[in-house]
Every structure is written in C-alpha cells, then in structure tokens.
Design an enzyme around this catalytic site. Structure first.
Site, mmCIF file in Angstrom:
data_model
loop_
_atom_site.group_PDB
_atom_site.id
_atom_site.type_symbol
_atom_site.label_atom_id
_atom_site.label_comp_id
_atom_site.label_asym_id
_atom_site.label_seq_id
_atom_site.Cartn_x
_atom_site.Cartn_y
_atom_site.Cartn_z
ATOM 1 N N ARG A 157 0.831 -1.224 0.000
ATOM 2 C CA ARG A 157 0.000 0.000 0.000
ATOM 3 C C ARG A 157 0.859 1.265 0.000
ATOM 4 N NH1 ARG A 157 -2.288 -3.485 -1.369
ATOM 5 N NH2 ARG A 157 -4.134 -4.513 -0.589
ATOM 6 N N SER A 207 -11.403 -0.128 2.866
ATOM 7 C CA SER A 207 -10.655 -0.797 3.929
ATOM 8 C C SER A 207 -9.941 0.244 4.792
ATOM 9 C CB SER A 207 -9.641 -1.745 3.279
ATOM 10 O OG SER A 207 -8.965 -2.467 4.256
ATOM 11 N N GLU A 277 -4.931 2.640 7.030
ATOM 12 C CA GLU A 277 -4.635 2.658 5.589
ATOM 13 C C GLU A 277 -5.289 3.881 4.954
ATOM 14 O OE1 GLU A 277 -6.289 0.113 1.859
ATOM 15 O OE2 GLU A 277 -5.185 -1.037 3.336
#
Length: 285
Positions: A157, A207, A277
């Site tokens: 990520r 998410s 995130e």
C-alpha cells in the site's frame, strides 16, 4: 466551483468545503492550475475520485482538483494505458474485452487509476506493482515526467509518489494475452466475493486499516467484539469489521473518533496495534 462541499463527492459522504474545486479537462489545464496556484502561493491537492480517504469537516483550503474528466483508456497490443481519473473497475473491463489477463485482481476495487498507483492497490494476491510498466506524473512545480515502475519503489500500500508530492496523470500496464471467458469468470468470481463480504450498500472509505503482519484487521476487530460498534452516525460494519460505514449522516469527526477507539480497543484485547490505511485530509471544524 467556490466553497464547494466535498461530501457531495466523497465515498464516505462526509467532508467540509473546498475553497476552489476544479475539474481539468486535460493535463495542460491541470498544469495551468498548479502553476497558477504555485505563483500565488495557494495550496493545491488532487483528490482523485475520493474513495480511500476521509475529508475532515472543516474542508480543504486552496485548490482541490478532481480528475473525473481525465478518464481515457486505450489499448495498444498487450498494453493498457489509462488516465489517472479512469475508473479502476472500468479499466479491468476494457482489459477483459480485449482478452488481456493480469488485471483480474482489481475487478471489484473502487477507486481511480491514479489512486491505485499512489496506494499500490491490491486484492486477492494481486497488486498494481505486478503489472505497472510506467506512469506519467505532474511534479509539485507543474512539470510532467515519466517514471518507470522501478522508480516508484512499490511496497505494501505504498509508492514513492506518497513522499514526492507528485501527482499521477496516467499509467501503462503490461498484460498478457488470455482466454476471454476465463478472464471474465475470474472477474465475476472476485466481484461476487467482494459483494458477499463487503458492505457496498453504504457510504464508506473502503478498507480502513492495513493488514497487520500475521493477522487480518477485520478478524482482530471482530474478535474484540466491535462489529456494530458505533460513534455518532458511523459504525463498524456487521458484514465486514474492516469497514466503517456511514449509517446516519455521520461526520468526519465520527469516523476519526471511531478509528481511534477501535485502535485502542483492539490493542487492549489482542496487543496488536492497527495502522490506518485510509488517508485523512483537511481541517477540523
């Protein structure tokens, strides 16, 4: 648009106003906006399509730039090139139409190509780093550069763009020839899995947490008894604890408070510290 509420555009349906909201039609208009902003010392930022982020209730000062109109997708042999504002799911469908394999993993990921490269988006064992060949970026000074996949130093990520302040303009993906029916079946399977597991019927930021080493964030949150846990109008999804959904006119502050509370309670229960995130932008009210 002046003093435009960003909650009209974000996937979370929260966010205060942008001083100036701009929708450039091509990279040259984008470059002009950036150079104008720099010349007059006005802050600017690109919001992409506002999927994996939370805009605070006080909004964002200066220029906010959205790429809705920079959404072209082209195929050249086994290569797909997409502008930063192109929808990621739409791009996977174009690849499928041309019987090109390698992009199936992204079949159900909401978001834009620019955001996907910026975040090295991934799912079901695949990620952007596996297929990206190169991308064009706009530097902080308003200049256009081409970077190779190697230049982006991809991680989980993560890409080097997150530190450089540059903005993705377009990306080229190297795919392989495949069987149309097989590609479509795999995309349908992954989309079905996502629909079964994720609360797509509610506004959310996707998410919320990165996957902790050796664990799954949703599982840790669930084990801590936090499914359905709610602050204000935002709650931890009963369907998938890794998601937080806006169920009753929630605010960005509700999201932030819920995130902090979940991190705290999971740490108490399991000893694991969850790492966010989702990006949080703008000013508090």
């Amino acid at each position: 648009r002046f003093d435009e509420p960003l909650k009209r555009y974000t996937y979370t349906k929260v966010g205060g106003p942008a001083d100036y909201l701009a929708f450039p039609r091509n990279r040259y208009e984008l470059s002009r906006i950036v150079k104008f902003a720099n010349k007059h010392n006005i802050p600017w930022m690109v919001l992409g399509n506002a999927s994996n982020l939370i805009v605070r209730d006080g909004g964002i000062r200066g220029f906010v730039i959205m790429f809705d109109k920079l959404n072209g997708i082209a195929v050249n042999g086994y290569q797909v090139e997409a502008e930063a504002g192109a929808n990621l799911i739409a791009t996977t469908k174009v690849a499928c139409f041309h019987s090109l394999t390698g992009f199936e993993f992204a079949a159900g990921i909401p978001g834009s190509i620019g955001g996907a490269v910026f975040m090295n988006a991934g799912a079901y064992g695949g990620e952007i780093a596996h297929i990206l060949q190169s991308c064009k970026v706009l530097t902080k000074d308003g200049e256009i550069e081409t970077l190779s996949a190697k230049d982006l130093a991809f991680g989980y990520r993560h890409s080097a763009i997150q530190e450089s302040g540059a903005v993705v303009l377009s990306a080229k993906f190297a795919l392989a020839p495949g069987n149309h029916q097989v590609i479509k079946q795999e995309m349908d399977r992954l989309t079905h899995l996502r629909e079964l597991k994720q609360p797509l019927e509610y506004p959310s930021c996707g998410s919320v947490f990165k996957r902790p080493v050796g664990h799954f964030a949703g599982q840790l949150i669930s084990e801590a008894g936090l499914k359905g846990y709610r602050i204000g109008g935002v709650e931890v999804s009963e369907k998938h604890a890794g998601f937080m959904i806006n169920v009753a006119d929630g605010t960005a502050k509700d999201y932030e408070d819920l995130i902090e509370s979940v991190i705290e309670k999971v740490k108490e229960y399991s000893g694991v510290t969850l790492e966010r995130e989702v990006r949080i932008l703008g000013e508090s009210k």
